[in-house]
Write an enzyme that holds these catalytic residues in place. Structure first.
Site, PDB file in Angstrom:
ATOM      1  N   ASP A   8       0.871  -1.171   0.000  1.00 46.18           N
ATOM      2  CA  ASP A   8       0.000   0.000   0.000  1.00 46.18           C
ATOM      3  C   ASP A   8       0.914   1.230   0.000  1.00 46.18           C
ATOM      4  O   ASP A   8       2.120   1.126   0.275  1.00 46.18           O
ATOM      5  CB  ASP A   8      -0.860  -0.052   1.269  1.00 46.18           C
ATOM      6  CG  ASP A   8      -1.533   1.248   1.598  1.00 46.18           C
ATOM      7  OD1 ASP A   8      -2.230   1.792   0.716  1.00 46.18           O
ATOM      8  OD2 ASP A   8      -1.354   1.760   2.725  1.00 46.18           O
ATOM      9  N   ASP A  10      -0.270   5.171   0.862  1.00 47.90           N
ATOM     10  CA  ASP A  10      -0.538   6.186   1.897  1.00 47.90           C
ATOM     11  C   ASP A  10      -0.660   5.537   3.263  1.00 47.90           C
ATOM     12  O   ASP A  10      -1.511   4.685   3.477  1.00 47.90           O
ATOM     13  CB  ASP A  10      -1.822   6.954   1.550  1.00 47.90           C
ATOM     14  CG  ASP A  10      -1.647   7.785   0.297  1.00 47.90           C
ATOM     15  OD1 ASP A  10      -2.403   7.583  -0.663  1.00 47.90           O
ATOM     16  OD2 ASP A  10      -0.714   8.606   0.250  1.00 47.90           O
ATOM     17  N   GLY A  52     -10.119   9.897  -2.983  1.00 47.63           N
ATOM     18  CA  GLY A  52     -10.385  11.314  -2.710  1.00 47.63           C
ATOM     19  C   GLY A  52     -11.688  11.799  -3.297  1.00 47.63           C
ATOM     20  O   GLY A  52     -12.429  12.564  -2.667  1.00 47.63           O
ATOM     21  N   ARG A  55     -14.390  10.449  -1.232  1.00 49.20           N
ATOM     22  CA  ARG A  55     -14.401  11.119   0.072  1.00 49.20           C
ATOM     23  C   ARG A  55     -15.096  12.476  -0.036  1.00 49.20           C
ATOM     24  O   ARG A  55     -15.858  12.857   0.841  1.00 49.20           O
ATOM     25  CB  ARG A  55     -12.952  11.275   0.556  1.00 49.20           C
ATOM     26  CG  ARG A  55     -12.783  11.668   2.002  1.00 49.20           C
ATOM     27  CD  ARG A  55     -11.321  11.503   2.436  1.00 49.20           C
ATOM     28  NE  ARG A  55     -10.885  10.148   2.236  1.00 49.20           N
ATOM     29  CZ  ARG A  55      -9.679   9.791   1.754  1.00 49.20           C
ATOM     30  NH1 ARG A  55      -8.778  10.709   1.439  1.00 49.20           N
ATOM     31  NH2 ARG A  55      -9.370   8.531   1.605  1.00 49.20           N
ATOM     32  N   HIS A  81     -10.858  17.709  -7.146  1.00 50.94           N
ATOM     33  CA  HIS A  81      -9.890  16.620  -6.982  1.00 50.94           C
ATOM     34  C   HIS A  81      -8.690  16.788  -7.917  1.00 50.94           C
ATOM     35  O   HIS A  81      -7.552  16.489  -7.528  1.00 50.94           O
ATOM     36  CB  HIS A  81     -10.554  15.268  -7.205  1.00 50.94           C
ATOM     37  CG  HIS A  81      -9.708  14.137  -6.734  1.00 50.94           C
ATOM     38  ND1 HIS A  81      -9.026  13.309  -7.586  1.00 50.94           N
ATOM     39  CD2 HIS A  81      -9.382  13.750  -5.479  1.00 50.94           C
ATOM     40  CE1 HIS A  81      -8.318  12.444  -6.872  1.00 50.94           C
ATOM     41  NE2 HIS A  81      -8.525  12.690  -5.599  1.00 50.94           N
ATOM     42  N   LYS A  84      -6.613  19.352  -6.236  1.00 43.66           N
ATOM     43  CA  LYS A  84      -6.005  18.776  -5.027  1.00 43.66           C
ATOM     44  C   LYS A  84      -4.817  17.894  -5.382  1.00 43.66           C
ATOM     45  O   LYS A  84      -3.779  17.926  -4.729  1.00 43.66           O
ATOM     46  CB  LYS A  84      -7.069  17.976  -4.250  1.00 43.66           C
ATOM     47  CG  LYS A  84      -6.552  17.213  -3.072  1.00 43.66           C
ATOM     48  CD  LYS A  84      -6.249  15.766  -3.460  1.00 43.66           C
ATOM     49  CE  LYS A  84      -5.616  15.018  -2.312  1.00 43.66           C
ATOM     50  NZ  LYS A  84      -5.292  13.620  -2.684  1.00 43.66           N
ATOM     51  N   THR A 121      -2.653   0.535  -4.348  1.00 40.48           N
ATOM     52  CA  THR A 121      -3.056   1.738  -3.634  1.00 40.48           C
ATOM     53  C   THR A 121      -4.354   2.306  -4.183  1.00 40.48           C
ATOM     54  O   THR A 121      -4.674   2.152  -5.366  1.00 40.48           O
ATOM     55  CB  THR A 121      -1.973   2.840  -3.727  1.00 40.48           C
ATOM     56  OG1 THR A 121      -2.447   4.012  -3.066  1.00 40.48           O
ATOM     57  CG2 THR A 121      -1.628   3.176  -5.166  1.00 40.48           C
TER      58      THR A 121
HETATM   59  C1  XBP Z   1      -5.303   6.186   0.674  1.00 41.19           C
HETATM   60  C2  XBP Z   1      -6.537   6.762   0.114  1.00 41.19           C
HETATM   61  C3  XBP Z   1      -6.422   7.827  -0.934  1.00 41.19           C
HETATM   62  C4  XBP Z   1      -5.783   9.073  -0.345  1.00 41.19           C
HETATM   63  C5  XBP Z   1      -6.083  10.284  -1.189  1.00 41.19           C
HETATM   64  O1  XBP Z   1      -4.813   5.312  -0.303  1.00 41.19           O
HETATM   65  O2  XBP Z   1      -7.623   6.330   0.464  1.00 41.19           O
HETATM   66  O3  XBP Z   1      -7.736   8.127  -1.363  1.00 41.19           O
HETATM   67  O4  XBP Z   1      -6.368   9.323   0.933  1.00 41.19           O
HETATM   68  O5  XBP Z   1      -5.631  10.063  -2.502  1.00 41.19           O
HETATM   69  P1  XBP Z   1      -3.920   3.990   0.098  1.00 41.19           P
HETATM   70  P2  XBP Z   1      -6.614  10.408  -3.731  1.00 41.19           P
HETATM   71  O6  XBP Z   1      -3.856   3.917   1.633  1.00 41.19           O
HETATM   72  O7  XBP Z   1      -4.676   2.832  -0.504  1.00 41.19           O
HETATM   73  O8  XBP Z   1      -2.587   4.249  -0.509  1.00 41.19           O
HETATM   74  O9  XBP Z   1      -7.208  11.764  -3.432  1.00 41.19           O
HETATM   75  O10 XBP Z   1      -5.739  10.395  -4.947  1.00 41.19           O
HETATM   76  O11 XBP Z   1      -7.624   9.290  -3.719  1.00 41.19           O
HETATM   77 MG    MG Z   2      -3.033   3.191   3.277  1.00 38.53          MG
END
Ligand code: XBP
Ligand code: MG
Length: 254
Positions: A8, A10, A52, A55, A81, A84, A121
């Site tokens: 993963d 983030d 995102g 969200r 987005h 962002k 991810t």
């Molecule tokens: C984490 C997420 C992503 C980020 C925001 O991804 O849920 O949506 O929060 O990125 P992971 P985006 O833990 O699976 O890496 O705005 O590009 O979605």
């Molecule tokens: Mg994550």
């Protein structure tokens, strides 16, 4: 036999949510003149929704419909987005990428030991560029398969992104290990049959991580030992390939 590691991004490769994505969302709101600030506590709750764009939709429809601007919401979300995502890259390119402890070390050891690497991810693929830059020259080429963002229809906790990575690797789940930071990610990885190591963040420490093979505070580095939080009875100081091979064997025939 352990053949590949699937990471993963983030919260796992880098601790990017609180001071990265959240700040970029707030800068996009300000740029559009919207009276919206996602503070750390609210963002922690909004992280229940991965993606995102998803969200933002959740926020405007379920959390604060009173702040929903008039007009085409889908178009607004797409624009917010996109901005962002640009602001996020700008932020990481100026502030640096908070790679988590042990990530650089483990990736290097895994490559030296002939393990194949992949990414799974929810984040937008463009957001990986600062990560590659932080890992070093040619880092994108270290990963055989990269599954990111909208390359699958259903985001975490659905298993789709991990099934995409396994298909790209041409391997079955029993030959791989996944690394996650959150309950949503853990559900996605285990839903694809993957034995999973979780490195918690401040946002995820209190979540239900009982399905993980091992939960640690981070992967550990010389001088920064990892701490086992739950799961396998591991007494090491840093997660290395030998640890992962033993974990994979103990995960059983999944
Ligand atoms: C984490 C997420 C992503 C980020 C925001 O991804 O849920 O949506 O929060 O990125 P992971 P985006 O833990 O699976 O890496 O705005 O590009 O979605
Ligand atoms: Mg994550």
């Amino acid at each position: 036999m352990l053949k590949a590691l699937i990471f993963d991004v983030d919260g796992t490769l880098a601790d990017t949510e609180r001071d990265g994505h959240r700040v970029a969302f707030n800068r996009a709101f300000a740029e559009q003149g919207l009276p919206i600030v996602w503070d750390e506590a609210l963002y922690g709750r909004l992280l229940a929704i991965t993606g995102g764009k998803e969200r933002l939709l959740h926020f405007f429809t379920d959390v604060r419909p009173d702040l929903r601007p008039s007009g085409d919401l889908s178009a607004l979300i797409r624009h917010l987005h996109a901005r962002k995502t640009t602001l996020y890259s700008d932020l990481l390119n100026t502030e640096g990428v908070p790679l988590r402890p042990g990530v650089r070390r483990l990736l290097a050891e895994a490559r030296d030991r002939g393990l194949v690497l992949a990414i799974a991810t929810t984040t937008t693929e463009k957001n990986l560029e600062p990560i590659w830059a932080a890992l070093g020259p040619g880092a994108r080429g270290w990963f055989h398969t990269v599954g990111a963002g909208d390359c699958v229809a259903a985001k975490k906790p659905a298993p789709d992104i991990y099934e995409y990575a396994l298909a790209g690797l041409g391997l079955s789940a029993r030959d791989c290990l996944a690394f996650e930071d959150s309950e949503n990610g853990l559900r996605a990885a285990t839903g694809a049959g993957l034995c999973t190591v979780v490195t918690v963040t401040d946002y995820t420490r209190a979540q239900d991580l009982s399905a993980a093979a091992l939960v640690v505070d981070h992967l550990g580095d010389p001088g920064a030992p990892a701490t086992r939080l739950s799961g396998a009875a591991w007494t090491g100081r840093q997660i290395d390939v030998d640890t992962l091979m033993a974990l994979r064997a103990s995960c059983g025939a999944r």
